[in-house]
Design a protein around this motif. Structure first.
Motif, short mmCIF file in Angstrom:
data_model
loop_
_atom_site.label_atom_id
_atom_site.label_comp_id
_atom_site.label_asym_id
_atom_site.label_seq_id
_atom_site.Cartn_x
_atom_site.Cartn_y
_atom_site.Cartn_z
N ALA A 49 -35.67 19.34 -26.78
CA ALA A 49 -35.14 18.49 -27.85
C ALA A 49 -35.30 17.01 -27.49
CB ALA A 49 -33.68 18.83 -28.12
N ARG A 50 -35.00 16.66 -26.26
CA ARG A 50 -35.12 15.25 -25.86
C ARG A 50 -36.57 14.78 -25.89
NH1 ARG A 50 -31.03 15.09 -20.60
NH2 ARG A 50 -29.07 15.13 -21.76
N GLY A 51 -37.49 15.66 -25.49
CA GLY A 51 -38.90 15.29 -25.50
C GLY A 51 -39.41 15.04 -26.91
N ILE A 52 -39.00 15.88 -27.86
CA ILE A 52 -39.42 15.71 -29.25
C ILE A 52 -38.81 14.45 -29.84
CG2 ILE A 52 -39.29 16.73 -31.57
CD1 ILE A 52 -39.48 19.48 -30.18
N LEU A 53 -37.53 14.20 -29.55
CA LEU A 53 -36.88 12.97 -30.02
C LEU A 53 -37.59 11.75 -29.44
CD1 LEU A 53 -34.64 11.35 -31.41
CD2 LEU A 53 -33.22 11.72 -29.37
N SER A 54 -37.90 11.81 -28.15
CA SER A 54 -38.59 10.68 -27.50
C SER A 54 -39.92 10.37 -28.19
CB SER A 54 -38.82 10.99 -26.02
OG SER A 54 -39.51 9.94 -25.38
N ARG A 55 -40.65 11.43 -28.57
CA ARG A 55 -41.91 11.25 -29.28
C ARG A 55 -41.70 10.56 -30.63
NH1 ARG A 55 -47.13 10.04 -29.57
NH2 ARG A 55 -48.35 11.37 -30.98
N ALA A 56 -40.66 10.97 -31.35
CA ALA A 56 -40.35 10.36 -32.65
C ALA A 56 -40.01 8.88 -32.48
CB ALA A 56 -39.20 11.09 -33.33
N ILE A 114 -30.96 13.88 -32.26
CA ILE A 114 -30.75 15.32 -32.12
C ILE A 114 -29.45 15.66 -32.83
CG2 ILE A 114 -30.39 17.22 -30.49
CD1 ILE A 114 -31.88 15.48 -28.40
N SER A 115 -29.49 16.60 -33.77
CA SER A 115 -28.32 16.89 -34.60
C SER A 115 -27.56 18.13 -34.16
CB SER A 115 -28.75 17.04 -36.07
OG SER A 115 -29.18 15.79 -36.58
N THR A 116 -27.97 18.74 -33.07
CA THR A 116 -27.27 19.91 -32.54
C THR A 116 -26.66 19.55 -31.19
OG1 THR A 116 -29.49 20.61 -31.84
CG2 THR A 116 -28.53 21.74 -33.73
N PRO A 117 -25.64 20.30 -30.75
CA PRO A 117 -24.97 19.97 -29.48
C PRO A 117 -25.93 20.01 -28.29
CG PRO A 117 -23.66 21.53 -30.74
CD PRO A 117 -24.99 21.43 -31.43
N ALA A 118 -25.64 19.20 -27.30
CA ALA A 118 -26.45 19.18 -26.09
C ALA A 118 -26.30 20.50 -25.33
CB ALA A 118 -26.03 18.01 -25.20
N GLY A 119 -27.36 20.89 -24.63
CA GLY A 119 -27.31 22.11 -23.84
C GLY A 119 -28.29 23.15 -24.33
N ARG A 120 -28.30 24.28 -23.67
CA ARG A 120 -29.20 25.36 -24.03
C ARG A 120 -28.67 26.14 -25.22
NH1 ARG A 120 -30.26 27.86 -17.96
NH2 ARG A 120 -31.26 25.99 -17.07
N GLY A 121 -29.59 26.57 -26.07
CA GLY A 121 -29.19 27.36 -27.23
C GLY A 121 -30.41 27.95 -27.90
N GLY A 122 -30.17 28.70 -28.97
CA GLY A 122 -31.29 29.33 -29.65
C GLY A 122 -32.18 28.33 -30.36
N VAL A 157 -32.07 20.96 -33.45
CA VAL A 157 -32.57 20.28 -34.65
C VAL A 157 -32.69 18.79 -34.36
CG1 VAL A 157 -32.11 19.70 -37.06
CG2 VAL A 157 -31.55 21.99 -36.19
N ILE A 158 -33.86 18.24 -34.63
CA ILE A 158 -34.09 16.80 -34.54
C ILE A 158 -34.28 16.29 -35.96
CG2 ILE A 158 -35.60 14.96 -33.71
CD1 ILE A 158 -35.54 18.34 -31.98
N ARG A 159 -33.45 15.34 -36.36
CA ARG A 159 -33.45 14.85 -37.74
C ARG A 159 -33.99 13.43 -37.81
NH1 ARG A 159 -27.72 15.17 -40.35
NH2 ARG A 159 -28.34 17.33 -40.69
N ILE A 160 -34.84 13.17 -38.83
CA ILE A 160 -35.37 11.83 -39.10
C ILE A 160 -35.08 11.50 -40.55
CG2 ILE A 160 -37.39 10.32 -39.08
CD1 ILE A 160 -38.74 12.31 -37.19
N SER A 161 -34.50 10.33 -40.80
CA SER A 161 -34.19 9.91 -42.17
C SER A 161 -34.60 8.46 -42.35
CB SER A 161 -32.69 10.05 -42.45
OG SER A 161 -32.38 9.62 -43.76
N GLY A 162 -35.12 8.15 -43.52
CA GLY A 162 -35.50 6.77 -43.80
C GLY A 162 -36.60 6.65 -44.83
N GLU A 163 -37.39 5.60 -44.70
CA GLU A 163 -38.42 5.30 -45.69
C GLU A 163 -39.60 6.26 -45.61
OE1 GLU A 163 -41.60 1.69 -46.64
OE2 GLU A 163 -39.98 1.38 -45.20
#
Length: 445
Positions: free
Chosen positions: A94-101, A9-17, A20-26
């Protein structure tokens, strides 16, 4: 070189508008195929780079409607293929989407790993990465500006130019040592000395900016000093435009340093209101007075406060002796009262009415940041200062050898200087240095 997919997760923890979840690699697009369902007929594998696509983002047990964007290598921040999901900014979303990735084969990114990959892939230098973290952590406009200069590779370009100059000198020396009998022009030590001196002079000017640069990064430490009841605490409150310190007519009210910060023309000033300095039999007050004297010793600037309604006392003169050699401003306070004091002051103010407080702030900037230019680049990192100082020392040694020392010995010191300069960009930095720098970043950067 292929690398595993990392995600965070590339944005600060907590509630917000937005989060962003970022994935980088092959193969981040292969991950997107399994958890992003775009609106319309397009599929993730057909995504055009650098274009936002709306659709459903599937976590393990829920879905969110958001955006997906694909950055194609090498035109991405990391230099690898990158996918970002932009979802609603709830922590659980955000955590749920990251967990899925992560369940689809991504590895959780380490601190600063995205930026580290950018460095390893030649997208930015080590000094540029440090400028980026300075911008992120900047507590003043001046620090953000200085960090941006560093991030923009200004320092790296200057160091590259110095290294290029040393490379030419080393090449000439090496040719003379390798082919001493060939019909080539032999090394002119006087010319070499002049060229080394030119590099050293440019390096010296860079080092001279660190004094100002360190204040930009750390803030200017300002100690408000004087005898009791001159209005030091009132002056602190007036400078901060809020009631930070307790104000009382009882001498000795301030027992320990009271701190506050403000910005003047974007530069951060760290203010310390100290105990009034005097002879006292009160043990606790004496501890505060000792603390005040210690702070004065490390101050970048001292505001020596006098009571403008009274003549300077013997106590005032004794305190003045202690601050005489420090950069200082002699401030006559209580200008709203009648009196004949403040005859030796730099400025008259009234902390009570606010008279001349703005002018005092301007004077504080001028006295502590002489020659400060908001568009200039400064050395702001201690690591850079130490590396450049070591390079300068090697060049000084090399200059001392230009009177006729063996060429190989001269070359040793020039190469050592070149290596120290390389630590700035990362060319010759150790793995320990590199890891330490990127450990300062947050996980998603």
């Amino acid at each position: 070189m292929k690398s595993e997919n990392i995600a965070a997760i590339s944005t600060p923890a907590g509630r917000g508008g937005v989060a962003v979840i970022r994935i980088s690699g092959e193969s981040p697009l292969k991950v997107a195929e399994k958890m992003f369902f775009p609106s319309g007929k397009v599929k993730p594998e057909d995504f055009e780079p650098y274009r936002m696509y709306p659709g459903e983002i599937a976590a393990e047990h829920f879905k969110d409607f958001g955006l997906c964007v694909y950055f194609k290598a090498p035109r991405s921040f990391t230099g690898e293929d990158v996918v970002e999901f932009h979802c609603h900014g709830g922590t659980s979303i955000a955590r749920g989407i990251l967990s899925r990735a992560l369940s689809l084969g991504c590895r959780s990114a380490e601190r600063g790993e995205f930026t580290k990959r950018a460095f390893l892939n030649g997208k930015l230098s080590l000094s540029s990465a440090e400028g980026l973290i300075d911008m992120i952590n900047g507590e003043s406009e001046a620090e953000v500006r200085a960090g941006y200069m560093l991030y923009g590779e200004k320092l790296n370009r200057e160091v590259d130019a110095l290294q290029a100059g040393l490379t030419e000198i080393l090449a000439q020396i090496d040719a003379d040592m390798d082919f001493p009998e060939e019909d080539i022009e032999h090394t002119d030590l006087a010319d070499v000395g002049a060229r080394i001196g030119g590099v050293a002079e440019r390096l010296k000017k860079m080092l001279e900016t660190y004094r100002t640069g360190s204040k930009v990064k750390q803030g200017v430490n300002v100690v408000i000093a004087g005898r009791p009841n001159t209005g030091k605490s009132s002056l602190l409150n007036a400078l901060l435009a809020r009631e930070k310190a307790i104000v009382s007519s009882v001498p000795g009210t301030t027992r320990d340093a009271v701190e506050g910060t403000l910005e003047i023309e974007g530069v951060r000033f760290n203010l310390f209101d100290t105990a009034g300095i005097r002879e006292s039999e009160n043990e606790i007050e004496n501890i505060g007075i000792a603390r005040a004297r210690s702070l004065i010793g490390g101050a970048d600037l001292v505001l020596f406060v006098l009571d403008g309604s009274e003549k300077m006392s013997a106590e005032d003169f004794e305190i003045y002796k202690q601050v005489k050699e420090k950069p200082k401003i002699v401030v006559s306070n209580k200008n709203d009262l009648e009196g004949d004091g403040g005859e030796k002051c730099d400025i008259r103010v009234s902390a009570k009415t606010g008279e001349n407080i703005a002018a005092l702030k301007t004077m504080m900037l001028e006295r502590s940041m002489a020659g400060y230019d908001t568009d200039a680049a400064f050395l702001i990192e201690e690591r850079h200062f130490n590396a450049l100082s070591a390079a300068f020392s090697e060049l000084e040694t090399a200059l001392s050898l230009c009177g006729g020392a063996p060429l190989d010995l001269l070359g040793v010191h020039l190469k050592a200087a070149w290596d120290k300069l390389g630590e700035i960009s990362g060319r010759t930095a150790t793995e320990e240095i590199i890891n330490e720098i990127f450990s300062k970043f947050c996980v998603g950067k």
